[in-house]
Structures are given as C-alpha cells and as structure tokens.
Design a protein around this motif. Sequence first.
Motif, PDB file in Angstrom:
ATOM      1  N   HIS A  47      -8.047   7.855  55.084  1.00 52.52           N
ATOM      2  CA  HIS A  47      -6.679   7.649  54.829  1.00 52.52           C
ATOM      3  C   HIS A  47      -6.195   9.422  55.024  1.00 52.52           C
ATOM      4  CE1 HIS A  47      -2.589   7.071  54.051  1.00 52.52           C
ATOM      5  NE2 HIS A  47      -2.559   7.803  52.929  1.00 52.52           N
ATOM      6  N   SER A  48      -7.030  10.069  54.348  1.00 53.04           N
ATOM      7  CA  SER A  48      -6.784  11.600  54.061  1.00 53.04           C
ATOM      8  C   SER A  48      -6.716  12.449  55.398  1.00 53.04           C
ATOM      9  CB  SER A  48      -7.682  12.060  52.980  1.00 53.04           C
ATOM     10  OG  SER A  48      -7.372  11.634  51.699  1.00 53.04           O
ATOM     11  N   LEU A  49      -8.023  11.782  56.108  1.00 54.87           N
ATOM     12  CA  LEU A  49      -8.364  12.282  57.469  1.00 54.87           C
ATOM     13  C   LEU A  49      -7.205  12.048  58.252  1.00 54.87           C
ATOM     14  CD1 LEU A  49     -12.073  12.023  57.403  1.00 54.87           C
ATOM     15  CD2 LEU A  49     -10.871  14.082  57.353  1.00 54.87           C
ATOM     16  N   ARG A  50      -6.539  10.707  58.390  1.00 62.81           N
ATOM     17  CA  ARG A  50      -5.668  10.479  59.413  1.00 62.81           C
ATOM     18  C   ARG A  50      -4.378  11.483  59.285  1.00 62.81           C
ATOM     19  NH1 ARG A  50      -5.264   4.720  57.758  1.00 62.81           N
ATOM     20  NH2 ARG A  50      -7.439   4.597  57.752  1.00 62.81           N
ATOM     21  N   GLU A  51      -4.101  11.932  57.964  1.00 62.22           N
ATOM     22  CA  GLU A  51      -2.919  12.816  57.996  1.00 62.22           C
ATOM     23  C   GLU A  51      -3.188  14.065  58.477  1.00 62.22           C
ATOM     24  OE1 GLU A  51      -2.700  13.098  53.842  1.00 62.22           O
ATOM     25  OE2 GLU A  51      -1.778  10.964  53.677  1.00 62.22           O
ATOM     26  N   VAL A  99     -10.093  18.920  54.027  1.00 59.82           N
ATOM     27  CA  VAL A  99     -10.182  17.451  53.466  1.00 59.82           C
ATOM     28  C   VAL A  99     -11.666  17.053  52.845  1.00 59.82           C
ATOM     29  CG1 VAL A  99      -9.633  15.156  53.881  1.00 59.82           C
ATOM     30  CG2 VAL A  99      -7.970  16.919  54.569  1.00 59.82           C
ATOM     31  N   LEU A 100     -12.606  17.178  53.936  1.00 60.43           N
ATOM     32  CA  LEU A 100     -13.922  16.898  53.568  1.00 60.43           C
ATOM     33  C   LEU A 100     -14.528  17.558  52.183  1.00 60.43           C
ATOM     34  CD1 LEU A 100     -15.438  16.307  57.105  1.00 60.43           C
ATOM     35  CD2 LEU A 100     -14.792  14.642  55.571  1.00 60.43           C
ATOM     36  N   PHE A 101     -14.346  18.909  52.194  1.00 57.92           N
ATOM     37  CA  PHE A 101     -14.619  19.567  51.245  1.00 57.92           C
ATOM     38  C   PHE A 101     -14.150  19.349  49.790  1.00 57.92           C
ATOM     39  CE2 PHE A 101     -17.096  22.137  54.404  1.00 57.92           C
ATOM     40  CZ  PHE A 101     -18.316  22.051  54.163  1.00 57.92           C
ATOM     41  N   ASP A 102     -12.909  19.216  50.004  1.00 58.56           N
ATOM     42  CA  ASP A 102     -12.069  18.725  48.879  1.00 58.56           C
ATOM     43  C   ASP A 102     -12.508  17.452  48.242  1.00 58.56           C
ATOM     44  OD1 ASP A 102     -10.881  21.250  48.837  1.00 58.56           O
ATOM     45  OD2 ASP A 102      -8.967  20.268  49.812  1.00 58.56           O
ATOM     46  N   PHE A 103     -12.829  16.316  49.341  1.00 60.29           N
ATOM     47  CA  PHE A 103     -12.919  15.139  48.682  1.00 60.29           C
ATOM     48  C   PHE A 103     -14.463  15.065  48.033  1.00 60.29           C
ATOM     49  CE2 PHE A 103     -14.579  10.797  49.464  1.00 60.29           C
ATOM     50  CZ  PHE A 103     -13.567  10.218  48.809  1.00 60.29           C
ATOM     51  N   LYS A 105     -15.807  17.617  46.268  1.00 64.15           N
ATOM     52  CA  LYS A 105     -15.690  17.926  44.942  1.00 64.15           C
ATOM     53  C   LYS A 105     -15.546  16.846  43.934  1.00 64.15           C
ATOM     54  CE  LYS A 105     -13.941  22.425  46.110  1.00 64.15           C
ATOM     55  NZ  LYS A 105     -12.714  23.362  46.155  1.00 64.15           N
ATOM     56  N   GLU A 106     -14.654  15.660  44.627  1.00 68.47           N
ATOM     57  CA  GLU A 106     -14.433  14.738  43.676  1.00 68.47           C
ATOM     58  C   GLU A 106     -15.278  13.574  43.995  1.00 68.47           C
ATOM     59  OE1 GLU A 106     -10.976  11.654  45.112  1.00 68.47           O
ATOM     60  OE2 GLU A 106     -10.251  13.623  44.850  1.00 68.47           O
ATOM     61  N   ALA A 107     -16.104  13.501  45.000  1.00 68.05           N
ATOM     62  CA  ALA A 107     -17.211  12.392  45.304  1.00 68.05           C
ATOM     63  C   ALA A 107     -18.317  13.342  45.903  1.00 68.05           C
ATOM     64  CB  ALA A 107     -16.590  11.294  46.484  1.00 68.05           C
ATOM     65  N   PRO A 108     -19.275  13.576  44.735  1.00 73.16           N
ATOM     66  CA  PRO A 108     -20.424  14.604  45.078  1.00 73.16           C
ATOM     67  C   PRO A 108     -21.400  13.950  45.922  1.00 73.16           C
ATOM     68  CG  PRO A 108     -20.105  14.515  42.787  1.00 73.16           C
ATOM     69  CD  PRO A 108     -19.224  13.425  43.471  1.00 73.16           C
ATOM     70  N   ALA A 109     -21.306  12.495  46.170  1.00 74.10           N
ATOM     71  CA  ALA A 109     -22.423  11.820  47.104  1.00 74.10           C
ATOM     72  C   ALA A 109     -21.948  12.467  48.659  1.00 74.10           C
ATOM     73  CB  ALA A 109     -22.103  10.240  46.786  1.00 74.10           C
ATOM     74  N   LEU A 110     -20.922  12.852  48.901  1.00 78.83           N
ATOM     75  CA  LEU A 110     -20.397  13.138  50.053  1.00 78.83           C
ATOM     76  C   LEU A 110     -21.230  14.468  50.488  1.00 78.83           C
ATOM     77  CD1 LEU A 110     -18.629  12.576  52.880  1.00 78.83           C
ATOM     78  CD2 LEU A 110     -17.084  14.167  51.742  1.00 78.83           C
ATOM     79  N   GLU A 111     -21.959  14.500  51.597  1.00 79.07           N
ATOM     80  CA  GLU A 111     -22.624  15.659  51.883  1.00 79.07           C
ATOM     81  C   GLU A 111     -22.282  16.120  53.569  1.00 79.07           C
ATOM     82  OE1 GLU A 111     -26.921  17.374  53.542  1.00 79.07           O
ATOM     83  OE2 GLU A 111     -26.918  15.430  52.460  1.00 79.07           O
ATOM     84  N   VAL A 112     -21.735  17.072  53.414  1.00 83.87           N
ATOM     85  CA  VAL A 112     -21.508  17.829  55.002  1.00 83.87           C
ATOM     86  C   VAL A 112     -22.663  18.314  55.566  1.00 83.87           C
ATOM     87  CG1 VAL A 112     -19.615  19.132  56.373  1.00 83.87           C
ATOM     88  CG2 VAL A 112     -18.814  17.978  54.443  1.00 83.87           C
ATOM     89  N   ALA A 125     -23.065  25.598  55.906  1.00 91.66           N
ATOM     90  CA  ALA A 125     -22.562  26.822  55.151  1.00 91.66           C
ATOM     91  C   ALA A 125     -21.360  27.457  55.916  1.00 91.66           C
ATOM     92  CB  ALA A 125     -23.528  27.950  54.799  1.00 91.66           C
ATOM     93  N   LYS A 126     -21.492  27.479  57.343  1.00 85.92           N
ATOM     94  CA  LYS A 126     -20.628  28.090  58.287  1.00 85.92           C
ATOM     95  C   LYS A 126     -19.281  27.098  58.368  1.00 85.92           C
ATOM     96  CE  LYS A 126     -20.359  30.139  62.708  1.00 85.92           C
ATOM     97  NZ  LYS A 126     -21.040  30.698  64.158  1.00 85.92           N
ATOM     98  N   ILE A 127     -19.536  25.835  58.212  1.00 86.92           N
ATOM     99  CA  ILE A 127     -18.288  24.991  58.420  1.00 86.92           C
ATOM    100  C   ILE A 127     -17.588  24.983  56.989  1.00 86.92           C
ATOM    101  CG2 ILE A 127     -19.305  22.832  57.757  1.00 86.92           C
ATOM    102  CD1 ILE A 127     -16.653  23.157  60.260  1.00 86.92           C
ATOM    103  N   GLU A 128     -18.232  25.309  55.908  1.00 87.53           N
ATOM    104  CA  GLU A 128     -17.607  25.468  54.666  1.00 87.53           C
ATOM    105  C   GLU A 128     -16.941  26.673  54.457  1.00 87.53           C
ATOM    106  OE1 GLU A 128     -18.603  25.074  49.870  1.00 87.53           O
ATOM    107  OE2 GLU A 128     -20.124  25.147  51.137  1.00 87.53           O
ATOM    108  N   ALA A 129     -17.219  27.822  55.024  1.00 87.35           N
ATOM    109  CA  ALA A 129     -16.588  29.130  55.103  1.00 87.35           C
ATOM    110  C   ALA A 129     -15.390  28.879  56.125  1.00 87.35           C
ATOM    111  CB  ALA A 129     -17.600  30.213  55.537  1.00 87.35           C
ATOM    112  N   PHE A 130     -15.569  28.213  57.143  1.00 83.94           N
ATOM    113  CA  PHE A 130     -14.461  27.960  58.188  1.00 83.94           C
ATOM    114  C   PHE A 130     -13.368  27.154  57.558  1.00 83.94           C
ATOM    115  CE2 PHE A 130     -12.913  25.194  61.492  1.00 83.94           C
ATOM    116  CZ  PHE A 130     -12.353  26.175  62.448  1.00 83.94           C
ATOM    117  N   ALA A 131     -13.636  26.081  56.506  1.00 89.30           N
ATOM    118  CA  ALA A 131     -12.784  25.212  55.851  1.00 89.30           C
ATOM    119  C   ALA A 131     -11.768  26.146  55.002  1.00 89.30           C
ATOM    120  CB  ALA A 131     -13.371  24.167  55.128  1.00 89.30           C
TER     121      ALA A 131
END
Length: 184
Positions: A47-51, A99-103, A105-112, A125-131
């Motif tokens: 839902h967050s990504l659809r926005e 959105v993915l990195f913020d999510f 933080k609240e759901a540590p099981a998610l790994e980019v 690391a590069k996508i985190e800096a880009f975010a």
Amino acid sequence: MAVRAKQLQPAKTAAIEEAKKTLSEYDNYVFINYRGLTVEQITKLRHSLREHDSVLKVFKNNFARVAFDELKNDQVATYLSGPTAITLIKGEANEAAKVLFDFAKEAPALEVKGAWVDNELYDAAKIEAFAKLPGKKQLIAMLMSTINGPARQLAATLQAYVEKLQKEGGAPAEAAPAEAAPAN
C-alpha cells in the motif's frame, strides 16, 4: 545466466512471458528479501509503495532471471537468489527506496539486497545512500525557492519604499509620472 530447460512446459513458458511483460513495463527495480515479514506487513508495504507509483511483486527466481535475460539485463541475476521480491518502480526511484528503508526500520526482517536504477546496478549501501537524496519534485521546489528569493526581497524593498513615501506625504512612485505628464 538463467537455467533453461531444453523442453519447457507451456505453463512455465506462459509464466516467463508474463514476468517479462510485467518487468518490461518498469524502468527501475529494487530487490528485497522478504523472509520473516507477515502478510499484514507485506500488505502495508504494498500500500505504501502504491502511493509512489511502485508495486511489489514476487516471481520465481529462475523465471525472473530468464525474463531479465530476454530484456537484455542479466546483471541483476546476482540479486535473484533466496526469497526475493522485486519492487517495480515507475515514478521516482529514490521515493520508493525511501519507503522501503523506512519500512525496514519498523520491520527489521526486510532486507534490501540491491537495485537497478537508471540502467545502473546499485548494491545495498548505494541504494540506501540514494534513498536519502531529495526527490526530483523536492529539488525543483528548492531551486524555485532559491530563484524566487532575490525577487521577493526586491519586491519587499520596493513596497517598503512606496509605504515610506506615502507616510511622509509624498506621492507614490506610480502616481508621480502621471501628474508630471503635460496635457496636449
């Protein structure tokens, strides 16, 4: 390189074509490991990504590899191992990554795992800096604010001068030339 059977079953061929069709509609992809997320968390993430003009899809890794190979993008195959979901992005890639990195933080099981953004492979690391970078709309707003600053200051200075003249009993700057013009 994707593993291909000599004789593919029609259902698998159809699944690969569907994956290829879906992947070709998007330009940017972020690969995530979703193991450990609950159905509610995944639903909330979708839902967050659809926005942000993005969707979260899960493909069979081998089907995705074959589809990416056929789309002339075999570089992303390194991220297609284990439980992998692909965030398909039409809008601004850094907004979806935020959105993915913020999510995460609240759901540590998610790994980019990484991303494919603007025809370039990004590691985690590069996508985190880009975010963390501001989005295109934010950058335009910042630029316009910077451009408008001097004009706004000039307008305020001129308005203060007009008010000063009016307060002292003098004519406003616009009225002075009209009174001085000779009549013919």
